[in-house]
Design an enzyme around this catalytic site. Structure first.
Site, PDB file in Angstrom:
ATOM      1  CG  ASN A   1      -1.094  -1.549   1.570  1.00  0.00           C
ATOM      2  OD1 ASN A   1      -0.302  -2.031   2.409  1.00  0.00           O
ATOM      3  ND2 ASN A   1      -2.090  -2.096   1.353  1.00  0.00           N
ATOM      4  CD1 TRP A   2       4.750   1.682   2.685  1.00  0.00           C
ATOM      5  CD2 TRP A   2       6.258   0.988   4.197  1.00  0.00           C
ATOM      6  NE1 TRP A   2       5.541   2.709   3.164  1.00  0.00           N
ATOM      7  CE2 TRP A   2       6.586   2.084   3.996  1.00  0.00           C
ATOM      8  CE3 TRP A   2       6.990   0.168   5.128  1.00  0.00           C
ATOM      9  CZ2 TRP A   2       7.268   3.256   4.844  1.00  0.00           C
ATOM     10  CZ3 TRP A   2       8.063   0.890   5.858  1.00  0.00           C
ATOM     11  CH2 TRP A   2       8.088   2.161   5.856  1.00  0.00           C
ATOM     12  CE  LYS A   3      -0.708  -3.218  -2.183  1.00  0.00           C
ATOM     13  NZ  LYS A   3      -1.389  -3.579  -3.398  1.00  0.00           N
TER      14      LYS A   3
ATOM     15  CG  HIS B   1      -5.488  -5.019   0.590  1.00  0.00           C
ATOM     16  ND1 HIS B   1      -5.156  -5.653  -0.536  1.00  0.00           N
ATOM     17  CD2 HIS B   1      -5.299  -3.600   0.239  1.00  0.00           C
ATOM     18  CE1 HIS B   1      -4.835  -4.808  -1.535  1.00  0.00           C
ATOM     19  NE2 HIS B   1      -4.829  -3.540  -1.296  1.00  0.00           N
TER      20      HIS B   1
ATOM     21  CD  GLU C   1      -2.758  -7.084  -2.510  1.00  0.00           C
ATOM     22  OE1 GLU C   1      -1.844  -6.617  -1.405  1.00  0.00           O
ATOM     23  OE2 GLU C   1      -2.572  -6.258  -3.520  1.00  0.00           O
TER      24      GLU C   1
ATOM     25  CD  GLU D   1      -7.138  -0.456  -2.149  1.00  0.00           C
ATOM     26  OE1 GLU D   1      -6.230   0.414  -2.110  1.00  0.00           O
ATOM     27  OE2 GLU D   1      -6.944  -1.679  -1.960  1.00  0.00           O
TER      28      GLU D   1
ATOM     29  N   GLY E   1      -1.895  -2.551  -8.773  1.00  0.00           N
ATOM     30  CA  GLY E   1      -0.654  -2.912  -9.197  1.00  0.00           C
ATOM     31  C   GLY E   1      -0.625  -3.462 -10.688  1.00  0.00           C
TER      32      GLY E   1
ATOM     33  CB  SER F   1      -2.730   2.132 -10.717  1.00  0.00           C
ATOM     34  OG  SER F   1      -2.213   0.804 -10.824  1.00  0.00           O
TER      35      SER F   1
ATOM     36  N   GLY G   1      -0.298   1.894  -3.151  1.00  0.00           N
ATOM     37  CA  GLY G   1       0.656   0.746  -2.988  1.00  0.00           C
ATOM     38  C   GLY G   1       2.043   1.112  -3.503  1.00  0.00           C
ATOM     39  N   GLY G   2       2.245   0.594  -4.847  1.00  0.00           N
ATOM     40  CA  GLY G   2       3.490   0.581  -5.250  1.00  0.00           C
ATOM     41  C   GLY G   2       4.063   1.971  -5.066  1.00  0.00           C
TER      42      GLY G   2
HETATM   43  P1  13P Z   1      -1.149  -0.155  -6.315  1.00  0.00           P
HETATM   44  O1  13P Z   1      -1.145   1.525  -5.727  1.00  0.00           O
HETATM   45  O2  13P Z   1       0.134  -0.530  -6.212  1.00  0.00           O
HETATM   46  O3  13P Z   1      -2.012  -0.278  -7.423  1.00  0.00           O
HETATM   47  O4  13P Z   1      -1.935  -0.788  -4.912  1.00  0.00           O
HETATM   48  C1  13P Z   1      -3.236  -0.407  -4.511  1.00  0.00           C
HETATM   49  C2  13P Z   1      -3.405  -1.073  -3.186  1.00  0.00           C
HETATM   50  O5  13P Z   1      -3.613  -2.221  -3.180  1.00  0.00           O
HETATM   51  C3  13P Z   1      -3.187  -0.176  -1.818  1.00  0.00           C
HETATM   52  O6  13P Z   1      -3.821  -0.826  -0.879  1.00  0.00           O
END
Ligand code: 13P
Length: 256
Positions: free
Chosen positions: A9-11, A97, A99, A169, A175, A215, A236-237
């Protein structure tokens, strides 16, 4: 046999050039994938077509949108419909998600509409659920996640839920560098599978992929993915770093 999936997930990160460079570095690794394994790239809307073209010759690699509209079509400036995503042959869409729930006020009810539109337009939803730190600290996470699933998914037919992927999640692990322990992930994934089994029967529940997100990194992916009810991750990251994500894809369970 349920699929094992490493989903990036590049966000809202990377330029197109940076994104395609990242994809090409991952492709150059020529990762061997079992038939039951997939790598999915949830990229920003403007990059969907270029990313799809970049991975077109790579089996088991797919592209996802990060969101879709809760309305079918019409005067909704700035929105992107499930039908539009399907019309450019993108097979997956992330829905709900945390967010989006937090910053764009997406409720379980709105997400139910998005799920319906995704399925009606032949998209596979990756439906996200998960609790905040406050809820975890008061030990209410099981009821909370059950409510999220119940209100957004449990109107679906057996056939529809079978086409859905779930991503657990925990918000406190996104994050933050804090990961749920593999035991905490397994415990919640088993709980989700039990809720699905109670509603739809164990055969249906056993075939639904449940991804863990929060994470996930190269160093913890094998530990988390090896749990019996964890079928890969939504990352994500670490998905923004080629070597990290290559190792994460390679950490998927091999199911014979
Ligand atoms: P991180 O891997 O950066 O914690 O993010 C997880 C996430 O929100 C994937 O959708």
């Amino acid at each position: 046999m349920r699929k094992q999936i490493a989903a990036a997930n590049w966000k809202m990160n990377l330029t197109l050039k940076e994104g395609l460079k990242l994809i090409n570095e991952i492709l150059e690794a020529k990762i061997f994938m079992e038939p039951t394994q997939e790598a999915v790239f949830a990229v920003p809307f403007p990059y969907l077509i270029d990313t799809k073209n970049a991975i077109a010759d790579t089996p088991n690699f797919y592209v996802a949108a990060q969101n879709c509209a809760s309305e079918k079509q019409g005067a909704y400036t700035g929105e992107t419909s499930a039908q539009m995503i399907n019309s450019i042959n993108i097979p997956y869409v992330i829905i709900g998600h945390s967010e989006r729930r937090e910053y764009y006020q997406e409720t379980n009810e709105i997400l139910a509409k998005k799920i319906n539109l995704a399925l009606a337009n032949n998209l596979t939803p990756i439906f996200c659920c998960g609790e905040s730190l406050k809820i975890r600290q008061s030990d209410k996470q099981n009821e909370y996640v059950q409510k999220q699933l119940g209100e957004s998914l449990f109107h679906l037919s057996e056939e529809q839920i079978s086409k859905t992927i779930i991503a657990y999640e925990p918000i406190w692990a996104i994050g933050t560098g804090l990961t749920a322990s593999s035991e905490q992930a397994q415990e919640m994934h088993a709980h989700i599978r039990k809720i699905l089994a109670d509603k739809y029967g164990s055969v249906v529940a056993e075939n639904i992929s449940i991804l863990y997100g929060g994470s996930v990194k190269a160093i913890n992916a094998v530990d988390i993915f090896s749990q019996p009810d964890v079928d890969g991750g939504l990352v994500g990251g670490a998905s923004l770093v080629a070597n990290e994500f290559i190792t994460i894809i390679k950490s998927l369970k091999k199911i014979q």
